[in-house]
Design a protein around this motif. Structure first.
Motif, PDB file in Angstrom:
ATOM      1  N   THR A   9      84.814  21.191  -6.258  1.00 55.82           N
ATOM      2  CA  THR A   9      85.360  21.619  -7.532  1.00 55.82           C
ATOM      3  C   THR A   9      84.527  20.906  -8.580  1.00 55.82           C
ATOM      4  OG1 THR A   9      87.331  21.861  -8.897  1.00 55.82           O
ATOM      5  CG2 THR A   9      87.190  19.866  -7.552  1.00 55.82           C
ATOM      6  N   TYR A  10      84.150  21.631  -9.616  1.00 57.30           N
ATOM      7  CA  TYR A  10      83.118  21.143 -10.532  1.00 57.30           C
ATOM      8  C   TYR A  10      83.391  21.611 -11.949  1.00 57.30           C
ATOM      9  CZ  TYR A  10      78.432  21.495 -12.726  1.00 57.30           C
ATOM     10  OH  TYR A  10      77.368  21.440 -13.575  1.00 57.30           O
ATOM     11  N   ASN A  11      83.101  20.732 -12.906  1.00 60.11           N
ATOM     12  CA  ASN A  11      83.160  21.079 -14.319  1.00 60.11           C
ATOM     13  C   ASN A  11      81.933  20.476 -14.975  1.00 60.11           C
ATOM     14  OD1 ASN A  11      83.844  21.747 -16.936  1.00 60.11           O
ATOM     15  ND2 ASN A  11      85.367  20.138 -17.143  1.00 60.11           N
ATOM     16  N   GLY A  12      81.152  21.285 -15.630  1.00 59.32           N
ATOM     17  CA  GLY A  12      80.016  20.738 -16.343  1.00 59.32           C
ATOM     18  C   GLY A  12      78.847  21.676 -16.427  1.00 59.32           C
ATOM     19  N   GLU A  13      77.699  21.066 -16.707  1.00 62.22           N
ATOM     20  CA  GLU A  13      76.458  21.811 -16.834  1.00 62.22           C
ATOM     21  C   GLU A  13      75.327  20.955 -16.283  1.00 62.22           C
ATOM     22  OE1 GLU A  13      73.706  23.790 -20.336  1.00 62.22           O
ATOM     23  OE2 GLU A  13      75.668  22.994 -20.850  1.00 62.22           O
ATOM     24  N   SER A  35      74.752  30.016  -9.677  1.00 61.50           N
ATOM     25  CA  SER A  35      75.558  28.948 -10.274  1.00 61.50           C
ATOM     26  C   SER A  35      75.032  27.553  -9.954  1.00 61.50           C
ATOM     27  CB  SER A  35      77.024  29.058  -9.825  1.00 61.50           C
ATOM     28  OG  SER A  35      77.168  28.569  -8.518  1.00 61.50           O
ATOM     29  N   ASP A  36      75.181  26.663 -10.913  1.00 59.82           N
ATOM     30  CA  ASP A  36      74.807  25.271 -10.671  1.00 59.82           C
ATOM     31  C   ASP A  36      75.785  24.611  -9.698  1.00 59.82           C
ATOM     32  OD1 ASP A  36      76.806  25.299 -12.625  1.00 59.82           O
ATOM     33  OD2 ASP A  36      75.762  23.973 -14.009  1.00 59.82           O
ATOM     34  N   THR A  37      76.985  25.155  -9.561  1.00 61.68           N
ATOM     35  CA  THR A  37      77.955  24.634  -8.603  1.00 61.68           C
ATOM     36  C   THR A  37      77.399  24.705  -7.186  1.00 61.68           C
ATOM     37  OG1 THR A  37      79.750  25.425 -10.028  1.00 61.68           O
ATOM     38  CG2 THR A  37      80.336  24.822  -7.771  1.00 61.68           C
ATOM     39  N   PHE A  61      82.802  16.124 -10.802  1.00 61.95           N
ATOM     40  CA  PHE A  61      83.061  16.968  -9.639  1.00 61.95           C
ATOM     41  C   PHE A  61      83.633  16.160  -8.490  1.00 61.95           C
ATOM     42  CE2 PHE A  61      78.689  15.573  -8.897  1.00 61.95           C
ATOM     43  CZ  PHE A  61      78.620  15.360  -7.528  1.00 61.95           C
ATOM     44  N   GLY A  62      84.203  16.894  -7.559  1.00 57.77           N
ATOM     45  CA  GLY A  62      84.699  16.314  -6.323  1.00 57.77           C
ATOM     46  C   GLY A  62      84.231  17.166  -5.159  1.00 57.77           C
ATOM     47  N   VAL A  63      83.780  16.505  -4.097  1.00 61.62           N
ATOM     48  CA  VAL A  63      83.393  17.209  -2.864  1.00 61.62           C
ATOM     49  C   VAL A  63      84.241  16.640  -1.738  1.00 61.62           C
ATOM     50  CG1 VAL A  63      81.566  17.689  -1.191  1.00 61.62           C
ATOM     51  CG2 VAL A  63      81.015  17.591  -3.633  1.00 61.62           C
ATOM     52  N   TYR A  64      84.922  17.529  -1.031  1.00 63.16           N
ATOM     53  CA  TYR A  64      85.734  17.135   0.114  1.00 63.16           C
ATOM     54  C   TYR A  64      85.004  17.515   1.390  1.00 63.16           C
ATOM     55  CZ  TYR A  64      89.622  16.626   3.322  1.00 63.16           C
ATOM     56  OH  TYR A  64      90.424  16.240   4.369  1.00 63.16           O
ATOM     57  N   ASP A  65      84.866  16.555   2.289  1.00 67.28           N
ATOM     58  CA  ASP A  65      84.253  16.768   3.599  1.00 67.28           C
ATOM     59  C   ASP A  65      85.397  17.001   4.597  1.00 67.28           C
ATOM     60  OD1 ASP A  65      83.229  16.363   6.225  1.00 67.28           O
ATOM     61  OD2 ASP A  65      81.608  15.108   5.443  1.00 67.28           O
ATOM     62  N   GLU A  90      99.643   8.871  -0.152  1.00 70.62           N
ATOM     63  CA  GLU A  90      98.573   9.645   0.473  1.00 70.62           C
ATOM     64  C   GLU A  90      98.027  10.740  -0.441  1.00 70.62           C
ATOM     65  OE1 GLU A  90      97.108   9.160   3.607  1.00 70.62           O
ATOM     66  OE2 GLU A  90      98.172   7.260   3.343  1.00 70.62           O
ATOM     67  N   ASP A  91      98.659  10.919  -1.598  1.00 68.75           N
ATOM     68  CA  ASP A  91      98.261  11.982  -2.516  1.00 68.75           C
ATOM     69  C   ASP A  91      97.225  11.483  -3.512  1.00 68.75           C
ATOM     70  OD1 ASP A  91     100.127  13.745  -1.389  1.00 68.75           O
ATOM     71  OD2 ASP A  91     101.711  13.029  -2.716  1.00 68.75           O
ATOM     72  N   ILE A  92      96.293  12.362  -3.843  1.00 70.60           N
ATOM     73  CA  ILE A  92      95.326  12.079  -4.899  1.00 70.60           C
ATOM     74  C   ILE A  92      95.143  13.348  -5.708  1.00 70.60           C
ATOM     75  CG2 ILE A  92      93.304  12.601  -3.470  1.00 70.60           C
ATOM     76  CD1 ILE A  92      91.873  10.323  -5.100  1.00 70.60           C
ATOM     77  N   VAL A  93      95.042  13.167  -7.003  1.00 75.02           N
ATOM     78  CA  VAL A  93      94.781  14.284  -7.897  1.00 75.02           C
ATOM     79  C   VAL A  93      93.698  13.821  -8.860  1.00 75.02           C
ATOM     80  CG1 VAL A  93      96.656  13.681  -9.482  1.00 75.02           C
ATOM     81  CG2 VAL A  93      95.844  16.016  -9.385  1.00 75.02           C
ATOM     82  N   PHE A  94      92.781  14.731  -9.181  1.00 75.81           N
ATOM     83  CA  PHE A  94      91.712  14.384 -10.110  1.00 75.81           C
ATOM     84  C   PHE A  94      91.392  15.586 -10.982  1.00 75.81           C
ATOM     85  CE2 PHE A  94      89.735  15.977  -6.287  1.00 75.81           C
ATOM     86  CZ  PHE A  94      88.715  16.782  -6.736  1.00 75.81           C
ATOM     87  N   ALA A  95      90.871  15.294 -12.168  1.00 73.21           N
ATOM     88  CA  ALA A  95      90.542  16.354 -13.117  1.00 73.21           C
ATOM     89  C   ALA A  95      89.675  15.773 -14.219  1.00 73.21           C
ATOM     90  CB  ALA A  95      91.817  16.958 -13.708  1.00 73.21           C
ATOM     91  N   SER A  96      89.061  16.648 -14.997  1.00 70.96           N
ATOM     92  CA  SER A  96      88.276  16.180 -16.133  1.00 70.96           C
ATOM     93  C   SER A  96      89.109  16.205 -17.419  1.00 70.96           C
ATOM     94  CB  SER A  96      86.997  17.006 -16.292  1.00 70.96           C
ATOM     95  OG  SER A  96      87.304  18.366 -16.446  1.00 70.96           O
ATOM     96  N   MET A  97      90.386  16.538 -17.281  1.00 71.87           N
ATOM     97  CA  MET A  97      91.293  16.497 -18.430  1.00 71.87           C
ATOM     98  C   MET A  97      92.584  15.804 -18.009  1.00 71.87           C
ATOM     99  SD  MET A  97      90.534  20.295 -19.980  1.00 71.87           S
ATOM    100  CE  MET A  97      91.934  20.245 -21.029  1.00 71.87           C
ATOM    101  N   LEU A  98      93.024  14.869 -18.817  1.00 69.49           N
ATOM    102  CA  LEU A  98      94.214  14.091 -18.498  1.00 69.49           C
ATOM    103  C   LEU A  98      95.451  14.974 -18.340  1.00 69.49           C
ATOM    104  CD1 LEU A  98      95.382  11.300 -18.027  1.00 69.49           C
ATOM    105  CD2 LEU A  98      95.677  11.072 -20.481  1.00 69.49           C
TER     106      LEU A  98
END
Length: 136
Positions: A9-13, A35-37, A61-65, A90-98
């Protein structure tokens, strides 16, 4: 987007998309999109975290293996695209906006009194729109 065992999952340029894409093509990678993604994802497949040394741009961005069950999170060097995260149990959440973190429901918003005192005493609230939250 996914590739082999990786999900991104990715946000940016990415400013040097074509340069990195050509490097990966020389290594045998084939691209299905413009796409750059996709370039970042396949770059991660090839170089793992060292792909950051090859990336120029603003991004988070985040990459899950899926095989290793590992999550790699990254942002650009200057934090132009911020990366917020919260781990609870065990939960994690991430984003580029609070607000996305808060909408997840993993934490309830609670303004940190310590941060509020600091921001008022240093007038930091006039300089930034960031806020710090605690899990109290």
């Amino acid at each position: 987007m996914y590739y082999k065992e990786y999900i991104i999952t990715y946000n940016g340029e990415l400013y040097n998309t074509e340069e990195l894409k050509e490097d990966l093509r020389e290594k045998g990678y084939i691209f299905d999109t413009t796409s750059d993604t996709e370039v970042i994802l396949k770059g991660y497949a090839e170089y793992k975290e060292k792909v950051l040394n090859k990336m120029e741009g603003i991004f988070a961005f985040g990459v899950y293996d899926k095989k290793k069950k590992e999550l790699f999170l990254a942002r650009d060097r200057f934090g132009i695209k911020p990366l917020y995260y919260c781990k609870k149990g065990e939960d994690i959440v991430f984003a580029s906006m609070l607000r996305a973190i808060l909408k997840s429901g993993i934490i309830k918003p609670h303004l940190s009194k310590k941060s509020l005192r600091r921001d008022i005493s240093t007038r930091a609230f006039e300089k930034t729109s960031e806020a710090e939250f605690s899990q109290e």
